[in-house]
Motif scaffolding. Structure first.
Motif, mmCIF file in Angstrom:
data_model
loop_
_atom_site.group_PDB
_atom_site.id
_atom_site.type_symbol
_atom_site.label_atom_id
_atom_site.label_comp_id
_atom_site.label_asym_id
_atom_site.label_seq_id
_atom_site.Cartn_x
_atom_site.Cartn_y
_atom_site.Cartn_z
ATOM 1 N N UNK A 292 0.837 -1.191 0.000
ATOM 2 C CA UNK A 292 0.000 0.000 0.000
ATOM 3 C C UNK A 292 0.875 1.244 0.000
ATOM 4 N N UNK A 293 0.579 2.202 -0.911
ATOM 5 C CA UNK A 293 1.323 3.461 -0.986
ATOM 6 C C UNK A 293 0.546 4.570 -0.286
ATOM 7 N N UNK A 294 1.273 5.583 0.139
ATOM 8 C CA UNK A 294 0.638 6.720 0.813
ATOM 9 C C UNK A 294 -0.182 7.535 -0.194
ATOM 10 N N UNK A 295 -1.281 8.125 0.249
ATOM 11 C CA UNK A 295 -2.106 8.931 -0.674
ATOM 12 C C UNK A 295 -1.400 10.229 -1.044
ATOM 13 N N UNK A 296 -1.904 10.854 -2.133
ATOM 14 C CA UNK A 296 -1.280 12.079 -2.637
ATOM 15 C C UNK A 296 -1.409 13.220 -1.642
ATOM 16 N N UNK A 297 -2.477 13.212 -0.834
ATOM 17 C CA UNK A 297 -2.657 14.332 0.090
ATOM 18 C C UNK A 297 -1.617 14.343 1.207
ATOM 19 N N UNK A 298 -0.743 13.326 1.225
ATOM 20 C CA UNK A 298 0.358 13.358 2.190
ATOM 21 C C UNK A 298 1.453 14.315 1.742
ATOM 22 N N UNK A 299 1.352 14.818 0.492
ATOM 23 C CA UNK A 299 2.325 15.797 0.020
ATOM 24 C C UNK A 299 1.965 17.174 0.602
#
Length: 928
Positions: free
Chosen positions: A717-724
């Motif tokens: 599982x990868x982190x979502x884009x909103x973690x940027x």
């Protein structure tokens, strides 16, 4: 160096008239010579290195070797020998045995009777080498001069058998011993010519020393004594081992007829059958009147000698005198002596004894009859078998009958054993004797058991494997048979005892590994103790690790944890694998509290009081039972373990503190777990903190999560884009850790428009890190390169030009400056209108450091990164030069100097670009 006997012991025995003197000398000469670099019995620390020219025993041997003396005259050889001996004896520590010669000579000169007896024993038994040889040669010459028959006899005998017996040192040459041997016979010959009555006395003193089983073929003196007439004119004695039939061949035949006393004494003293045959035949031929009346006690003594010639002599004396009729022998005390002749090697003597036994012998024991059946003459065997057939097998005894199985009486013995005994009657000693008695006895005992449909009992086999009589293959066969029996039949205590003995450890260890002991028979605590023995550790751990033999709970968690603390890799490996494979997390719990086992596991894995070996075991357990981690392909547990834990057992509150633990092993463990659980935990701020951490383990997993934002990975599982978060990314770019800054640069490049675009790059241009500043300018150019560049800025094409650059594709979503003028205006704004260091004009961004940087320092840094990118990229250089030309007229000295240096570098890289910098200034700058 502790020696059994020392030279000092011998000198003390001489001074004290010790009756053990001869034994001490014999034992001393069997020892190796002590080192010559120190005194005898001195410690190694007292040794002094010998010089290259020092005299040693080895140097003496080399000097006196035949090849060293070759071609030299007799006088030269003599002088070399004398000088060599003097040099060696003058050395600090010559071998003490070399001084024995003078010591023994002094004993001989002392002349005491005990000394003479000791010398006879020494010359009979001592190893004859240098030292003793000096005494032997000197005393022999004295014995000749003094007519010392006793010493002459023993020395002449020793010379005659020299080289034929093991107790010589090969230090006396063959030529010397041959000369001395012939000299001894010359003395006897001269004595026979001059004083015939003394010749037999001296000859008997020589003959009496030949040993019982010695074969005198090739000897010189003994052959001359009894076969001189046949050897006249010959240089060797031939290979006759017995005296000739004709007594007239003996030397000085008439001298032997003077007195019977030497021959009578020779019969009493000698043990050699050939010598005794010579003496008895000489007596019978030369002194028949002396033998007409003999003492029964004398006959009794002679009859006990183990020599067939003497037995025949005794029987002839008994037969020729009516006083010794068989009916009178018992009264004369000769009954037992005659029955002993049943076992004589002489057929004549044995037949006489058989006749006597049949008429007057009475009962003869079964043991004696069996002895005759096994080793007597044919007549004696026939007599013994006839007597034995009248006895029952029980009367004869199994021991005696088994002893006959390898003899000519095997058929008789087999018949008697099978008619009266079963395999159960075989004692362990008899069973082993049968196994080592030859192929016939071995085959018989196998058939004996098969006939009764039985196998050797465990007691027989146990005795066999312990017997020193059996060889390797016999013991191995017995072990294989014993291994097929039950432990109760063999004996559990016997098995445990033999495992401790190196000779049996491998075989018994194999039994245990195959499961001979099970259940209560298997003492687990005993096995645990054996595991501390390096030699038995392997078998103990194999058995303990076999869950079919030992349940994991019998091994015990507590003991395994103790073993996990051991430095030995075998003990640690066993404890580790056993804990991982056979124990549930709940087994680690203390008390009945829910989750206590898991809590204790985590406490063991990261606890501050736990040693690293225990932490390692607990960490491995948690990793191997993680649903996504497990053993790697090289681990023996790969594909064996089934995970016993879930992701919920690896919560943030358990792992997060360990990610920044000062202990490397704890951080590595936590990082491996965190790499699988970090996204699931959902703590975005934790990821940024980890990516900027000073420890590489947390920094690595935090960076990996950030770099994989928005990407799809199979099974992960990868982190979502909103973690940027722009503030956090740009803060990461300001990190003091180079790898963190590199991660931030990669994120900014990869997610340029999402993170704020050109507006944020200005802040990166203020970074104190040169690479960050250069990255900001380069990214600015890559992302916003203009579609067209004004003609006034386009220089002539040169070697530094990059064809096709204006039409290179841009990243998706990037906005270009419409013209080169637009980009130039942006650079002017950055360099003139937004001077760095003015914090009040800076947009506050959470996480970015607040720096108070002077405007001059900020501009100097910015000029530097613009210069470097211009040197790399010609198209950027055409725009940058126009701004730098304008900025070069600044009244600030630092700005002016920076611009001049930058333009000079750019013109050096791109000579075809025109600038406002005068050529002379440029040349001056380049030369500087």
């Amino acid at each position: 160096m502790n020696r059994e006997v020392t030279y000092e012991d011998i000198t003390g025995a001489v001074d004290n008239r010790d009756p053990q003197l001869a034994d001490l000398v014999v034992r001393y000469l069997l020892l190796a010579d002590p080192p010559e670099d120190r005194a005898e019995e001195a410690e190694q620390s007292e040794a002094r290195p010998l010089s290259q020219d020092a005299w040693t025993l080895q140097k003496l041997r080399t000097t006196l070797a035949p090849y060293s003396l070759w071609g030299k005259s007799a006088d030269e050889v003599k002088n070399i020998r004398v000088d060599a001996w003097e040099q060696l004896m003058a050395a600090p520590h010559p071998p003490p045995r070399l001084r024995l010669g003078d010591l023994l000579i002094s004993i001989y000169e002392r002349g005491e009777e005990s000394d003479r007896s000791a010398l006879v024993d020494i010359f009979r038994s001592a190893k004859l080498g240098w030292g003793v040889w000096r005494a032997a040669k000197h005393i022999y010459k004295q014995a000749e001069q003094r007519h010392d028959a006793e010493l002459f006899g023993v020395l002449a005998w020793r010379l005659d058998v020299y080289g034929r017996t093991p107790n010589h040192a090969n230090e006396v040459s063959q030529a010397t011993t041959t000369y001395m041997r012939r000299r001894a016979w010359r003395y006897l010959r001269q004595l026979g010519n001059a004083v015939p009555e003394l010749y037999p006395q001296f000859a008997v003193q020589v003959l009496r020393h030949y040993e019982r089983d010695f074969n005198p073929y090739g000897c010189w003196i003994i052959q001359q004594i009894w076969n001189h007439q046949a050897l006249i004119g010959r240089r060797n004695a031939g290979y006759n081992s017995q005296p000739p039939d004709k007594l007239s061949n003996r030397a000085y035949d008439e001298a032997w007829k003077i007195s019977a006393e030497p021959l009578l004494r020779l019969i009493e003293d000698s043990e050699n059958d050939g010598v005794l045959r010579f003496a008895t035949r000489s007596l019978e031929a030369d002194f028949p009147e002396t033998l007409r009346e003999v003492d029964p006690a004398w006959l009794k003594r002679l009859g006990k000698k183990p020599a067939g010639s003497v037995h025949e002599f005794v029987v002839s004396l008994l037969e020729r005198s009516p006083e010794f009729h068989q009916s009178k022998l018992a009264d004369l005390g000769l009954h037992d002596m005659v029955l002993e002749l049943l076992g004589s090697p002489s057929e004549k003597a044995a037949k006489y004894a058989i006749d006597y036994a049949n008429a007057h012998g009475g009962k003869i024991t079964a043991a004696r009859l069996i002895e005759l059946l096994g080793s007597g003459t044919k007549a004696a065997q026939k007599f013994a078998e006839a007597r034995l057939e009248k006895l029952t097998p029980k009367d004869i005894g199994l021991v005696g009958l088994v002893g006959l199985l390898g003899t000519s009486a095997q058929k008789f013995a087999t018949k008697m054993i099978e008619s009266g005994f079963t395999p159960a009657d075989l004692s362990p000693e008899l069973y082993v004797n049968l196994l080592v008695g030859g192929w016939q006895q071995r085959r018989w005992v196998e058939e004996f058991f098969n006939k009764h449909k039985q196998k050797p009992s465990a007691e027989l086999l146990k005795f066999a494997v312990q017997s020193p009589k059996l060889g390797y293959w016999d013991k191995r066969s017995a072990f294989e048979s014993l291994g097929s029996r039950k432990a109760t039949e063999i004996g559990v205590e016997w098995i445990k005892q033999k495992l401790l003995e190196p000779e049996f450890s491998d075989e018994v260890g194999g039994w245990l590994s195959k499961g001979m002991l099970v259940g209560d028979q298997l003492d687990v605590e005993w096995l645990k103790g054996l595991s501390m023995n390096p030699r038995l550790r392997g078998v103990a751990l194999r058995v303990l690790g076999n869950t079919k033999l030992v349940a994991p709970k019998r091994v015990g968690l507590a003991w395994l944890l103790v073993m996990a603390r051991q430095a030995d890799p075998e003990l640690y490996g066993f404890a580790r694998n056993h804990l991982l494979e056979h124990f549930e997390p709940a087994d680690f719990g203390v008390g009945s509290a829910a989750g206590g086992g898991l809590d204790r596991l985590w406490a063991m894995a990261v606890g501050k009081q736990e040693p690293e070996s225990v932490r390692k075991v607990a960490q491995t357990y948690l990793l191997f039972h993680h649903p996504q981690i497990g053993p790697n392909s090289e681990d023996p547990l790969h594909g064996v373990l089934v995970p016993k834990l879930t992701s919920q057992d690896y919560g943030l509150e358990r792992v997060a503190p360990s990610l920044v633990d000062p202990r490397p092993d704890v951080r590595r463990f936590a990082a491996e777990v965190g790499s699988q659980e970090l996204v699931r935990w959902g703590d975005r701020e934790l990821v940024y903190r980890l990516a900027a951490h000073e420890y590489k383990e947390p920094r690595k997993i935090g960076s990996e999560v950030l770099l994989e934002i928005g990407e799809d990975h199979e099974g992960k599982r990868s982190a979502p884009v909103d973690w940027l978060v722009a503030a956090r990314v740009f803060a990461l770019a300001e990190s003091s850790v180079k790898s963190s800054r590199e991660v931030a640069s990669a994120l900014i490049r990869r997610h340029y428009h999402r993170l704020g675009g050109a507006a944020k790059l200005a802040w990166l241009m203020e970074s104190p890190d040169r690479e960050v500043r250069l990255f900001a300018v380069r990214l600015l150019w890559d992302q916003h390169r203009p579609l067209t560049i004004p003609a006034s800025w386009k220089p002539k094409k040169g070697p530094g030009a990059r064809p096709g650059a204006p039409t290179d594709p841009l990243p998706e979503g990037a906005e270009r400056f419409e013209t080169g003028e637009a980009l130039r205006q942006f650079l002017r704004t950055v360099m003139f209108g937004l001077p760095p260091g003015r914090v009040e004009r800076r947009e506050p961004i959470e996480g970015l450091p607040t720096r108070r940087l002077s405007a001059s320092e900020g501009k100097r840094r910015l000029i530097g990164v613009v210069r470097e990118l211009a040197v790399e990229d010609r198209e950027f250089a055409t725009i940058a030069v126009s701004v730098l030309d304008e900025f070069m007229h600044s009244h600030a000295r630092g700005e002016w100097q920076g611009c001049v240096a930058a333009i000079a570098r750019i013109r050096q890289a791109h000579p075809d670009i025109s600038t406002l910098l005068p050529a002379a200034t440029q040349e001056t700058r380049q030369s500087a």
